[in-house]
Design a protein around this motif. Structure first.
Motif, PDB file in Angstrom:
ATOM      1  N   CYS A 150      27.798  44.804  33.571  1.00  0.00           N
ATOM      2  CA  CYS A 150      28.289  45.189  34.997  1.00  0.00           C
ATOM      3  C   CYS A 150      27.061  45.457  35.956  1.00  0.00           C
ATOM      4  O   CYS A 150      26.194  45.890  35.481  1.00  0.00           O
ATOM      5  CB  CYS A 150      28.964  46.674  34.769  1.00  0.00           C
ATOM      6  SG  CYS A 150      30.065  47.134  36.306  1.00  0.00           S
ATOM      7  N   PHE A 151      27.414  44.896  37.080  1.00  0.00           N
ATOM      8  CA  PHE A 151      26.316  45.100  38.183  1.00  0.00           C
ATOM      9  C   PHE A 151      26.820  45.823  39.239  1.00  0.00           C
ATOM     10  O   PHE A 151      27.885  45.744  39.784  1.00  0.00           O
ATOM     11  CB  PHE A 151      26.262  43.243  38.824  1.00  0.00           C
ATOM     12  CG  PHE A 151      24.692  43.108  39.607  1.00  0.00           C
ATOM     13  CD1 PHE A 151      24.414  44.112  40.278  1.00  0.00           C
ATOM     14  CD2 PHE A 151      24.214  42.158  39.206  1.00  0.00           C
ATOM     15  CE1 PHE A 151      23.121  43.848  41.188  1.00  0.00           C
ATOM     16  CE2 PHE A 151      23.073  41.707  39.563  1.00  0.00           C
ATOM     17  CZ  PHE A 151      22.505  42.573  40.536  1.00  0.00           C
ATOM     18  N   VAL A 152      26.119  47.046  39.275  1.00  0.00           N
ATOM     19  CA  VAL A 152      26.543  47.933  40.304  1.00  0.00           C
ATOM     20  C   VAL A 152      25.377  48.136  41.605  1.00  0.00           C
ATOM     21  O   VAL A 152      24.489  48.036  41.337  1.00  0.00           O
ATOM     22  CB  VAL A 152      26.614  49.382  39.545  1.00  0.00           C
ATOM     23  CG1 VAL A 152      27.017  50.588  40.633  1.00  0.00           C
ATOM     24  CG2 VAL A 152      27.188  49.294  38.345  1.00  0.00           C
ATOM     25  N   MET A 153      26.344  47.731  42.883  1.00  0.00           N
ATOM     26  CA  MET A 153      25.526  47.850  43.981  1.00  0.00           C
ATOM     27  C   MET A 153      25.727  49.091  44.851  1.00  0.00           C
ATOM     28  O   MET A 153      26.831  49.544  44.923  1.00  0.00           O
ATOM     29  CB  MET A 153      25.737  46.428  44.515  1.00  0.00           C
ATOM     30  CG  MET A 153      25.285  45.587  43.821  1.00  0.00           C
ATOM     31  SD  MET A 153      25.398  43.764  44.694  1.00  0.00           S
ATOM     32  CE  MET A 153      25.698  42.695  43.362  1.00  0.00           C
ATOM     33  N   ARG A 154      24.756  49.399  45.784  1.00  0.00           N
ATOM     34  CA  ARG A 154      25.372  50.509  46.598  1.00  0.00           C
ATOM     35  C   ARG A 154      24.259  50.398  47.865  1.00  0.00           C
ATOM     36  O   ARG A 154      23.176  49.871  47.882  1.00  0.00           O
ATOM     37  CB  ARG A 154      25.206  51.980  45.944  1.00  0.00           C
ATOM     38  CG  ARG A 154      23.858  52.313  45.371  1.00  0.00           C
ATOM     39  CD  ARG A 154      23.739  53.183  44.395  1.00  0.00           C
ATOM     40  NE  ARG A 154      22.657  53.311  43.745  1.00  0.00           N
ATOM     41  CZ  ARG A 154      22.251  52.612  42.640  1.00  0.00           C
ATOM     42  NH1 ARG A 154      22.906  51.879  42.190  1.00  0.00           N
ATOM     43  NH2 ARG A 154      20.811  52.816  42.393  1.00  0.00           N
ATOM     44  N   PRO A 155      24.781  50.941  49.101  1.00  0.00           N
ATOM     45  CA  PRO A 155      25.874  51.421  49.436  1.00  0.00           C
ATOM     46  C   PRO A 155      26.828  50.293  49.887  1.00  0.00           C
ATOM     47  O   PRO A 155      26.342  49.317  50.535  1.00  0.00           O
ATOM     48  CB  PRO A 155      25.615  52.087  50.518  1.00  0.00           C
ATOM     49  CG  PRO A 155      24.417  51.647  51.224  1.00  0.00           C
ATOM     50  CD  PRO A 155      23.657  50.913  50.163  1.00  0.00           C
ATOM     51  N   CYS A 156      28.060  50.213  49.394  1.00  0.00           N
ATOM     52  CA  CYS A 156      28.993  49.091  49.701  1.00  0.00           C
ATOM     53  C   CYS A 156      30.167  49.307  50.129  1.00  0.00           C
ATOM     54  O   CYS A 156      31.166  48.612  50.432  1.00  0.00           O
ATOM     55  CB  CYS A 156      29.255  48.456  48.408  1.00  0.00           C
ATOM     56  SG  CYS A 156      27.951  47.528  47.615  1.00  0.00           S
ATOM     57  N   SER A 157      30.383  50.571  50.765  1.00  0.00           N
ATOM     58  CA  SER A 157      31.744  51.065  50.950  1.00  0.00           C
ATOM     59  C   SER A 157      32.047  50.262  52.510  1.00  0.00           C
ATOM     60  O   SER A 157      33.234  50.147  52.431  1.00  0.00           O
ATOM     61  CB  SER A 157      32.014  52.644  51.326  1.00  0.00           C
ATOM     62  OG  SER A 157      31.000  52.848  52.296  1.00  0.00           O
ATOM     63  N   GLY A 158      31.179  49.923  53.256  1.00  0.00           N
ATOM     64  CA  GLY A 158      31.489  49.251  54.438  1.00  0.00           C
ATOM     65  C   GLY A 158      31.220  47.797  54.484  1.00  0.00           C
ATOM     66  O   GLY A 158      31.316  47.471  55.769  1.00  0.00           O
ATOM     67  N   LEU A 159      31.140  47.255  53.549  1.00  0.00           N
ATOM     68  CA  LEU A 159      30.553  45.825  53.485  1.00  0.00           C
ATOM     69  C   LEU A 159      31.702  44.864  53.730  1.00  0.00           C
ATOM     70  O   LEU A 159      32.735  45.064  53.383  1.00  0.00           O
ATOM     71  CB  LEU A 159      30.134  45.254  52.164  1.00  0.00           C
ATOM     72  CG  LEU A 159      28.599  45.672  51.461  1.00  0.00           C
ATOM     73  CD1 LEU A 159      28.346  45.158  50.160  1.00  0.00           C
ATOM     74  CD2 LEU A 159      27.578  45.320  52.535  1.00  0.00           C
TER      75      LEU A 159
END
Length: 464
Positions: A150-159
């Protein structure tokens, strides 16, 4: 998970022509062009995919690969990343973090975010890292849902959606590269294990086996002493003993003769088995990943044919199969040529073993039925070209013809003819025959003639 339809489709591609295969690939290329047009990635994003591919090929080591994987999202969108890799069917293990200090959980189970779907929770976007399903059988375990991590990226809420699509496609490429790296690492471990095993074979199998020769020599001397003692006893008994004692003395002589005959048969099997062990477990085979020939000048009949045939003779007699040398082959015929004695002996052993299993009773002239196996050899002038003779060895056994589409089909790995599939066998023996013969520069063949099923091979008539 593996898609059975895709696997079946790829299996069917093995039987198409080169032109059909090229047309299918070109069709997929056109489909990919359309896909990329639909993605509408920016020029920088497309370049980033190319950079990832180049750097993933260039960088050595799993840690450097992870660094490349996380550097692309950071360079394009300023995203921090964490990578988890599935270490077994149930557990995700922390592999790498883009930040200097990694305070994430070291292991995580499957959950509502660690799963086979792209999931956004708070600022984190979890994208499953998928492998190539066609190579899942080369992994240590079957990855659930074809997920490797699993590849976890952040911050992504507004992408925006198109950036999420790019990142998902990007992680797909990460998955395929990761999959190949895992396979390569397993292959290196496999090779290291094989090298270690070869040393163990030499120490724990080959060397101890050599001691048996010493024990056989001691046993032979004891049998010779027993013969001398028995002869001495019988000589004395013939002068003074009564008929009952003479009868028992003769019985003793028969027992001693039986022991010697049994010894000779066991010793013959030991010699053949030792030669096969030392030939098949030769260190060079494992080091080079293929059969390596140890070719020497030999007398074909006395060092290869006769020892193998004699090892089978008693077994044919037990099955009431008449074994005979072809009438055109003189028993005193000397044929010297250069070959790997151990491997060619194993080739003939495999063919005779098949004859023992599959020979059937067939009608003979004069009435009745009989099981017959014949063998022989013949020099064929110019077989491999002008002034390049070959030596043909064959084994013919009575029986119905094999159900084949074409003669060489029987030499394919794992092949079993339909009309003999119910009998014991792995389908590997004749494939081994073909490998070894072709490695010698020879050719194998099968035909059904009036003699029955004829398996043969031709070797170059080489001399040292």
């Amino acid at each position: 998970m593996n898609n059975p339809d895709t696997h079946a489709q790829n299996e069917s591609l093995l039987d198409i022509t080169d032109e059909e295969r090229l047309a299918l690939v070109e069709e997929r290329i056109e489909a990919k062009f359309l896909d990329y047009d639909g993605y509408d990635f920016s020029r920088r994003q497309n370049i980033a995919l190319n950079i990832f591919f180049e750097l993933s090929q260039e960088m050595r080591g799993r840690e450097m690969f992870y660094a490349v994987c996380m550097a692309i999202p950071h360079a394009l969108f300023g995203l921090e990343s964490t990578m988890y890799i599935l270490e077994d069917e149930e557990t995700f293990a922390l592999a790498a973090c883009s930040s200097g200090k990694c305070d994430k959980e070291s292991v995580l189970p499957w959950s509502d975010v660690m799963n086979h779907r792209l999931t956004i929770k708070g600022e984190n976007m979890h994208i499953p890292i998928r492998g190539n399903p066609e190579f899942n059988d080369m992994l240590a375990f079957e990855p659930p849902h074809n997920v490797l991590g699993c590849f976890v990226m952040r911050p992504c809420s507004g992408l925006p959606g198109h950036i999420r699509l790019f990142l998902e496609k990007y992680v797909n490429r990460v998955g395929y590269q990761l999959h190949h790296r895992i396979i390569r690492a397993r292959n290196r471990e496999h090779i290291a294990f094989i090298k270690s095993m070869v040393q163990d074979i030499g120490h724990n199998v080959i060397v101890p086996n050599m001691y048996f020769k010493l024990y056989f020599n001691r046993l032979k001397r004891k049998i010779e002493e027993l013969h001398l003692t028995t002869t001495s006893i019988l000589t004395g008994m013939n002068k003074n003993a009564n008929p009952d004692q003479i009868r028992e003395g003769n019985r003793l002589a028969q027992i001693v003769g039986g022991i010697e005959a049994q010894y000779q048969e066991i010793y013959s099997h030991y010699e053949s088995t030792s030669m096969f062990l030392e030939t098949l477990l030769r260190r060079q085979h494992f080091e080079e990943g293929r059969y390596v020939l140890d070719k020497r000048d030999v007398n074909l009949r006395t060092t290869v044919v006769d020892p193998v045939v004699e090892r089978f003779r008693h077994r044919f007699e037990e099955r009431n199969i008449r074994l005979s040398l072809a009438h055109e082959c003189a028993e005193d015929h000397v044929i010297r040529l250069t070959l790997d004695r151990g491997l060619i002996a194993q080739v003939l052993d495999n063919i005779l073993s098949n004859a023992l299993k599959y020979t059937e009773k067939m009608p003979v002239k004069g009435g009745g039925k009989e099981q017959r196996v014949s063998y022989g050899w013949k020099i064929i002038d110019d077989f491999f070209g002008p002034n390049k003779p070959g030596i043909r060895l064959w084994v013919a056994s009575t029986g119905n013809p094999l159900d084949l589409k074409e003669p060489l089909e029987v030499f394919k790995p794992g092949f079993r003819a339909k009309n003999v599939a119910s009998r014991p066998g792995t389908g590997h023996g004749l494939y081994f025959v073909r490998q070894v013969v072709e490695l010698h520069g020879g050719k194998v063949s099968y035909a059904h003639t009036e003699e029955g099923n004829v398996f043969s091979f031709v070797l170059p008539f080489e001399h040292s």
